[in-house]
Structures are given as structure tokens and as C-alpha cells.
Design a protein around this motif. Structure first.
Motif, PDB file in Angstrom:
ATOM      1  N   THR A   1       3.607   0.987   6.409  1.00 11.21           N
ATOM      2  CA  THR A   1       2.053   0.777   6.243  1.00 11.21           C
ATOM      3  C   THR A   1       1.445   1.169   7.483  1.00 11.21           C
ATOM      4  OG1 THR A   1       2.488  -0.513   4.339  1.00 11.21           O
ATOM      5  CG2 THR A   1       0.226  -0.286   5.261  1.00 11.21           C
ATOM      6  N   VAL A   2       0.457   2.266   7.642  1.00 10.27           N
ATOM      7  CA  VAL A   2      -0.035   2.392   8.944  1.00 10.27           C
ATOM      8  C   VAL A   2      -1.629   2.726   8.496  1.00 10.27           C
ATOM      9  CG1 VAL A   2      -0.248   3.814  10.955  1.00 10.27           C
ATOM     10  CG2 VAL A   2       1.919   3.379  10.118  1.00 10.27           C
ATOM     11  N   PRO A   3      -2.569   1.758   8.474  1.00 14.64           N
ATOM     12  CA  PRO A   3      -3.996   1.831   8.230  1.00 14.64           C
ATOM     13  C   PRO A   3      -4.524   3.146   8.941  1.00 14.64           C
ATOM     14  CG  PRO A   3      -3.513  -0.459   8.531  1.00 14.64           C
ATOM     15  CD  PRO A   3      -2.187   0.347   9.006  1.00 14.64           C
TER      16      PRO A   3
ATOM     17  N   ASN B   1      -1.241   4.351   3.821  1.00 19.10           N
ATOM     18  CA  ASN B   1      -2.521   3.800   4.620  1.00 19.10           C
ATOM     19  C   ASN B   1      -2.817   2.482   4.132  1.00 19.10           C
ATOM     20  OD1 ASN B   1      -3.587   3.924   1.767  1.00 19.10           O
ATOM     21  ND2 ASN B   1      -4.557   5.915   2.380  1.00 19.10           N
ATOM     22  N   GLY B   2      -1.885   1.891   3.200  1.00 17.35           N
ATOM     23  CA  GLY B   2      -2.413   0.259   2.614  1.00 17.35           C
ATOM     24  C   GLY B   2      -3.478   0.308   1.604  1.00 17.35           C
TER      25      GLY B   2
ATOM     26  N   THR C   1       2.368   0.592  16.130  1.00 12.37           N
ATOM     27  CA  THR C   1       2.650   0.051  17.046  1.00 12.37           C
ATOM     28  C   THR C   1       1.264  -1.032  17.067  1.00 12.37           C
ATOM     29  OG1 THR C   1       1.653   1.501  18.790  1.00 12.37           O
ATOM     30  CG2 THR C   1       4.044   1.278  18.648  1.00 12.37           C
ATOM     31  N   ASP C   2       0.158  -0.667  16.560  1.00 15.49           N
ATOM     32  CA  ASP C   2      -0.896  -1.559  16.260  1.00 15.49           C
ATOM     33  C   ASP C   2      -0.671  -2.530  15.270  1.00 15.49           C
ATOM     34  OD1 ASP C   2      -2.316   0.051  18.297  1.00 15.49           O
ATOM     35  OD2 ASP C   2      -2.965   1.296  16.995  1.00 15.49           O
ATOM     36  N   VAL C   3       0.240  -2.157  14.443  1.00 15.33           N
ATOM     37  CA  VAL C   3       0.502  -3.068  13.316  1.00 15.33           C
ATOM     38  C   VAL C   3       1.772  -4.094  13.308  1.00 15.33           C
ATOM     39  CG1 VAL C   3       0.607  -3.102  10.437  1.00 15.33           C
ATOM     40  CG2 VAL C   3      -0.673  -1.286  11.776  1.00 15.33           C
TER      41      VAL C   3
ATOM     42  N   GLY D   1       0.820  -1.141   0.094  1.00 19.08           N
ATOM     43  CA  GLY D   1       0.094   0.063   0.110  1.00 19.08           C
ATOM     44  C   GLY D   1       0.817   1.228  -0.021  1.00 19.08           C
ATOM     45  N   THR D   2       2.122   0.954   0.000  1.00 18.48           N
ATOM     46  CA  THR D   2       3.006   2.385  -0.179  1.00 18.48           C
ATOM     47  C   THR D   2       3.811   1.875  -1.554  1.00 18.48           C
ATOM     48  OG1 THR D   2       4.170   1.313   1.649  1.00 18.48           O
ATOM     49  CG2 THR D   2       3.182   3.313   2.127  1.00 18.48           C
ATOM     50  N   PRO D   3       4.822   3.062  -1.684  1.00 22.37           N
ATOM     51  CA  PRO D   3       5.404   2.977  -3.117  1.00 22.37           C
ATOM     52  C   PRO D   3       6.642   2.082  -3.122  1.00 22.37           C
ATOM     53  CG  PRO D   3       5.944   5.112  -1.938  1.00 22.37           C
ATOM     54  CD  PRO D   3       4.803   4.231  -1.118  1.00 22.37           C
TER      55      PRO D   3
END
Length: 265
Positions: free
Chosen positions: A85-87, A146-147, A93-95, A15-17
Motif C-alpha cells: 500500500t502506497v498512498p 493507494n489505500g 519508503t515513506d510508509v 486498500g489493496t485486494p
């Protein structure tokens, strides 16, 4: 590094380049130049022991320039080291860190190499160039993707009538609108950094940088009705892009001082 310290043999796009170069050459070099002027004397000497006459501005773009290198490290392993990638609605830290790694896991790995007294100068040079580049990358808001859209690469926009994508606007088009060399730009931005800002920004914690980029990222997407970007978007967001260059330079100095400290912080 022996080029086989890596994790897997294929790059998974999350989701990122995978092809865009954060900040482009000008942005990365601005960050490197600001850091070069703010590291301690000890850190500057440590850098020279590793890179010789190559300064941080020159080192900053190396990880992008090597992307066409046919070596398996560059073609199969290093791609994910440029982003996280961080939705939306979550913190890093949630990912879970992806199996193939990301910018933060790579930063940790290369930091260990720089602190390893048994590492060769060649290994440390690769590690240092990557550290310089990664710190710059994660200060570009769309390199904390954001993915959903490869860090804005899938968001088609026009920039003063030229068809492009949102990631490219943030990589280079916003800052290239100043029409300055990287040394001119770095000097200009450094003159406007207040001492209090340097103190406030001085953190070697990449989770802080990533959280900032994630917050900014969620505010820079144009509406579907406003994809023809020009002076209004430039007016609204150029100052933010320049602040990220300033912060990236100060944080790179802070991180390198941390890496080369006598004792780990």
C-alpha cells in the motif's frame, strides 16, 4: 517453512485486494515463462533442485491456487503478501510496513529461507513459489494500491458491456483480450524485448518495481464519465500492461539470479 513463522492471526485490508489474483493465471505464467528463459544456468539448476520438473510458469500461480486451503497460514496470514500500500504522493519508503506484513516484507522473508542452508526442501519450495508470485504481483500497478479502494476492486466499471471492476480489468481482461495461451504470449513478448531493454530493466531492487507500479497506477483510473471501458481504454493501456509483463519476467530472472548468487549483492 513451518507455517507458523507468521505475524498475526487476522488479515487487515489496507486498500489493496484481498481476493483478486494479480494478472490472473495467464499473466503470472507469462512472467514465469519469460524468467525461465532468462535466468542463468546456475539459477536454473538451483530451481530444479527445489522444484524438480516444475518450472517457473507452473510455480507462478501456486500462491493464488492455495488461497482456498483451510490451513491457518493461508486463511490468517498469507493474504497481505500479495500487495503493498502506497498512498498517492508518497513512496513505499515513506510508509511503515504494516504489522501483518506485505508483499515486500514477505519477499524478504522468503528470500532468507531460500538462502538458509538449514531450510528443508519443502520450506524452500514454498518460499520459491511465493517469490515467483510476489515479483509478478508487484508489477501489476493496482497491487501497489493507494489505500482507498482495495487496489481498484471498489472501482466499478464495465468492460465491453460487462460489469466488473478496475482491478479485474488489469488482472486479466486487458491481457486476455489477446486470446493467446501463456506460452504464445510469452514468446510473442520476448521477441520484442530488445537487448538494451533487458540491460536497463535488469534490477533486483523491489523498490524500483514498486515505484514504477505506483506511478502507472495513478494514470490508469478512468474518469467518472468514462467508466464504460472498451477499445479506447484497451488501446491506451494494453501496451503498458504488456510492458509490465515483460519487465516482471526480466526482473524475476534478475531477482532469482540475485537470490542464488554465491555472495549476496
Amino acid at each position: 517453512m513451518r507455517r507458523h513463522f507468521a505475524i498475526l492471526a487476522t488479515i487487515v485490508v489496507l486498500g489493496t485486494p484481498s481476493v483478486a489474483h494479480a494478472w490472473g493465471q495467464t499473466g503470472h505464467r507469462v512472467i514465469g515463462e519469460i524468467a525461465q528463459q532468462n535466468v542463468s544456468g546456475k539459477t536454473r539448476a538451483e530451481i530444479e533442485l527445489i522444484l524438480g520438473n516444475e518450472d517457473l510458469a507452473e510455480a507462478s500461480t501456486w500462491a493464488d491456487e492455495e488461497r482456498s486451503n483451510p490451513d491457518v497460514f493461508w486463511q490468517r496470514e498469507a493474504g497481505p503478501y500479495h500487495y503493498v500500500t502506497v498512498p498517492t504522493g508518497k513512496a513505499y519508503t515513506d510508509v511503515e510496513t504494516p504489522d501483518e506484513g506485505d508483499a515486500l516484507s514477505a519477499l524478504e522473508r522468503f528470500t532468507q529461507v531460500l538462502r538458509d542452508p538449514a531450510a528443508t526442501r519443502e520450506d524452500k519450495a514454498l518460499a520459491l513459489r511465493f517469490v515467483v508470485h510476489i515479483v509478478g504481483d508487484v508489477h501489476q500497478p493496482l497491487h501497489a494500491g493507494n489505500g482507498d479502494d482495495r487496489g481498484g476492486n471498489d472501482v466499478t466499471v464495465s468492460w465491453f458491456g460487462e460489469e466488473t471492476n478496475l482491478h479485474s480489468v488489469w488482472d486479466s481482461k486487458l491481457i486476455d483480450s489477446r486470446n493467446l495461451s501463456y506460452t504464445e504470449y510469452a514468446n510473442w513478448l520476448m521477441r520484442s524485448i530488445e537487448p538494451a531493454q533487458t540491460i536497463t530493466w535488469w534490477t533486483a531492487d523491489p523498490l524500483v518495481w514498486i515505484a514504477e507500479s505506483t506511478r502507472i497506477r495513478d494514470d490508469i483510473y478512468p474518469s467518472e464519465e468514462a467508466v464504460n471501458l472498451g477499445y479506447a481504454y484497451q488501446y491506451e493501456h494494453l501496451n503498458t500492461a504488456e510492458a509490465r509483463l515483460q519487465q516482471g519476467g526480466i526482473r524475476l530472472a534478475a531477482y532469482l539470479d540475485y537470490v542464488f548468487a554465491n555472495d549476496a549483492l
